[in-house]
Design a protein around this motif. Sequence first.
Motif, PDB file in Angstrom:
ATOM      1  N   SER A  21       0.814  -1.219   0.000  1.00 14.07           N
ATOM      2  CA  SER A  21       0.000   0.000   0.000  1.00 14.07           C
ATOM      3  C   SER A  21       0.849   1.271   0.000  1.00 14.07           C
ATOM      4  O   SER A  21       0.313   2.384   0.067  1.00 14.07           O
ATOM      5  CB  SER A  21      -0.934   0.020   1.220  1.00 14.07           C
ATOM      6  OG  SER A  21      -1.818  -1.070   1.196  1.00 14.07           O
ATOM      7  N   ILE A  22       2.166   1.099  -0.086  1.00 16.52           N
ATOM      8  CA  ILE A  22       3.092   2.229  -0.028  1.00 16.52           C
ATOM      9  C   ILE A  22       3.600   2.540  -1.434  1.00 16.52           C
ATOM     10  O   ILE A  22       3.947   1.644  -2.196  1.00 16.52           O
ATOM     11  CB  ILE A  22       4.292   1.908   0.896  1.00 16.52           C
ATOM     12  CG1 ILE A  22       3.806   1.493   2.284  1.00 16.52           C
ATOM     13  CG2 ILE A  22       5.230   3.103   0.989  1.00 16.52           C
ATOM     14  CD1 ILE A  22       3.076   2.565   3.038  1.00 16.52           C
ATOM     15  N   VAL A  23       3.654   3.840  -1.767  1.00 14.21           N
ATOM     16  CA  VAL A  23       4.137   4.257  -3.082  1.00 14.21           C
ATOM     17  C   VAL A  23       5.207   5.326  -2.896  1.00 14.21           C
ATOM     18  O   VAL A  23       5.285   5.987  -1.857  1.00 14.21           O
ATOM     19  CB  VAL A  23       2.996   4.817  -3.951  1.00 14.21           C
ATOM     20  CG1 VAL A  23       1.904   3.779  -4.166  1.00 14.21           C
ATOM     21  CG2 VAL A  23       2.415   6.102  -3.361  1.00 14.21           C
ATOM     22  N   SER A  24       6.043   5.481  -3.918  1.00 18.25           N
ATOM     23  CA  SER A  24       6.971   6.613  -3.941  1.00 18.25           C
ATOM     24  C   SER A  24       6.304   7.751  -4.692  1.00 18.25           C
ATOM     25  O   SER A  24       5.497   7.535  -5.599  1.00 18.25           O
ATOM     26  CB  SER A  24       8.293   6.226  -4.598  1.00 18.25           C
ATOM     27  OG  SER A  24       8.090   5.759  -5.921  1.00 18.25           O
ATOM     28  N   VAL A  25       6.610   8.974  -4.294  1.00 13.40           N
ATOM     29  CA  VAL A  25       6.007  10.167  -4.896  1.00 13.40           C
ATOM     30  C   VAL A  25       7.123  11.012  -5.501  1.00 13.40           C
ATOM     31  O   VAL A  25       8.065  11.407  -4.811  1.00 13.40           O
ATOM     32  CB  VAL A  25       5.226  10.983  -3.845  1.00 13.40           C
ATOM     33  CG1 VAL A  25       4.638  12.239  -4.481  1.00 13.40           C
ATOM     34  CG2 VAL A  25       4.128  10.138  -3.218  1.00 13.40           C
ATOM     35  N   HIS A  26       7.006  11.266  -6.802  1.00 13.57           N
ATOM     36  CA  HIS A  26       8.015  12.042  -7.528  1.00 13.57           C
ATOM     37  C   HIS A  26       7.399  13.357  -7.989  1.00 13.57           C
ATOM     38  O   HIS A  26       6.402  13.365  -8.712  1.00 13.57           O
ATOM     39  CB  HIS A  26       8.504  11.265  -8.754  1.00 13.57           C
ATOM     40  CG  HIS A  26       9.050   9.909  -8.429  1.00 13.57           C
ATOM     41  ND1 HIS A  26      10.389   9.612  -8.458  1.00 13.57           N
ATOM     42  CD2 HIS A  26       8.426   8.762  -8.041  1.00 13.57           C
ATOM     43  CE1 HIS A  26      10.572   8.352  -8.125  1.00 13.57           C
ATOM     44  NE2 HIS A  26       9.388   7.810  -7.859  1.00 13.57           N
ATOM     45  N   SER A  27       7.974  14.460  -7.546  1.00 13.10           N
ATOM     46  CA  SER A  27       7.584  15.767  -8.048  1.00 13.10           C
ATOM     47  C   SER A  27       8.872  16.518  -8.396  1.00 13.10           C
ATOM     48  O   SER A  27       9.962  15.969  -8.261  1.00 13.10           O
ATOM     49  CB  SER A  27       6.741  16.529  -7.022  1.00 13.10           C
ATOM     50  OG  SER A  27       7.411  16.651  -5.776  1.00 13.10           O
ATOM     51  N   HIS A  28       8.756  17.737  -8.843  1.00 13.57           N
ATOM     52  CA  HIS A  28       9.913  18.475  -9.358  1.00 13.57           C
ATOM     53  C   HIS A  28      11.056  18.493  -8.349  1.00 13.57           C
ATOM     54  O   HIS A  28      10.975  19.123  -7.304  1.00 13.57           O
ATOM     55  CB  HIS A  28       9.493  19.900  -9.702  1.00 13.57           C
ATOM     56  CG  HIS A  28      10.594  20.740 -10.279  1.00 13.57           C
ATOM     57  ND1 HIS A  28      11.220  20.422 -11.466  1.00 13.57           N
ATOM     58  CD2 HIS A  28      11.186  21.869  -9.831  1.00 13.57           C
ATOM     59  CE1 HIS A  28      12.137  21.330 -11.720  1.00 13.57           C
ATOM     60  NE2 HIS A  28      12.139  22.228 -10.747  1.00 13.57           N
ATOM     61  N   ARG A  29      12.146  17.762  -8.652  1.00  6.73           N
ATOM     62  CA  ARG A  29      13.342  17.703  -7.807  1.00  6.73           C
ATOM     63  C   ARG A  29      13.030  17.290  -6.370  1.00  6.73           C
ATOM     64  O   ARG A  29      13.725  17.673  -5.431  1.00  6.73           O
ATOM     65  CB  ARG A  29      14.071  19.049  -7.809  1.00  6.73           C
ATOM     66  CG  ARG A  29      14.627  19.448  -9.164  1.00  6.73           C
ATOM     67  CD  ARG A  29      15.357  20.756  -9.092  1.00  6.73           C
ATOM     68  NE  ARG A  29      15.900  21.151 -10.395  1.00  6.73           N
ATOM     69  CZ  ARG A  29      16.544  22.290 -10.626  1.00  6.73           C
ATOM     70  NH1 ARG A  29      16.722  23.146  -9.628  1.00  6.73           N
ATOM     71  NH2 ARG A  29      16.993  22.576 -11.826  1.00  6.73           N
TER      72      ARG A  29
END
Length: 285
Positions: A21-29
């Motif tokens: 149920s865990i995800v990685s979150v990618h945003s600008h830098r």
Amino acid sequence: MTDLTSLSSALADLVARTAPSIVSVHSHRSRATGFVWKNGLIVTADEALADEGDVEIGLPDGRRAAATIAGRDHTTDIALLRADTATAPIKLTATVPPLGALAIVVATSRDTSSAALGMVSASGNGWRSLRGGEIDARIDLDIRLRGSQQGGLALDASGEAFGMAVLGPRRVLVIPTATIERVAAQLETRGRIARGYLGLGLQPLRLDDGVGAMVMNVDKAGPSAAAGIRQGDVIVAVNDQKLSGVRALSRTLGPSSVGAVVDVAARRGGEPVSFKVTVGERPEA
């Protein structure tokens, strides 16, 4: 099997049950962790989310998916993302762990699952964040986390998820379940958290008998203008409570204040005046 081996196996099992149920979150830098709160809705740490640019999540099976920001609340460090994913939601518990209890943070680091073990170093009543957010319980963890692990789930020794781990100024804090459920529900339906609005620009002012706030400008369409407050008035009390400062007044304008009628005591040209102001909702801008 030794006691340590049994403990090790039990902890590994808790992490394995939670990791899907865990995800990685990618945003600008920026890299962070999130967890699936409801189908298609992911909670993450607002502080770790970039202010602009695209957002993408990394799923446990290695796939990537585009995400949009459903809403964010800087005051409680909670952001809500929408993403097309079939990842199972996690069930949160409202239980606040006691001081000294074991705690495990399940998160991501460099797009892979990660876990950290420590203990609850503080457990107490609700508090207000530096940005004015109401946090329902004080939970500090004696755990070291990287920035990319912000937004990870904090579990107790039975595997119950009691909140989201974030980096405080000097320690790891947990945003508890009660706060997550309250804030995320509003972000889901409205995209924002309602805040009280008086429609005043105030300047602190030292008075002979205490502290006041001089009205520097008035929103002509705001609630204070409708009540008759003018530029140059000096506010000295609200609801019969002497003013302790402009910041303290701002902190009283939380979500529950919208629609409330407050008694404002002021001075105009040295003479006492009073107003009844119906607190409005702060415009998004």
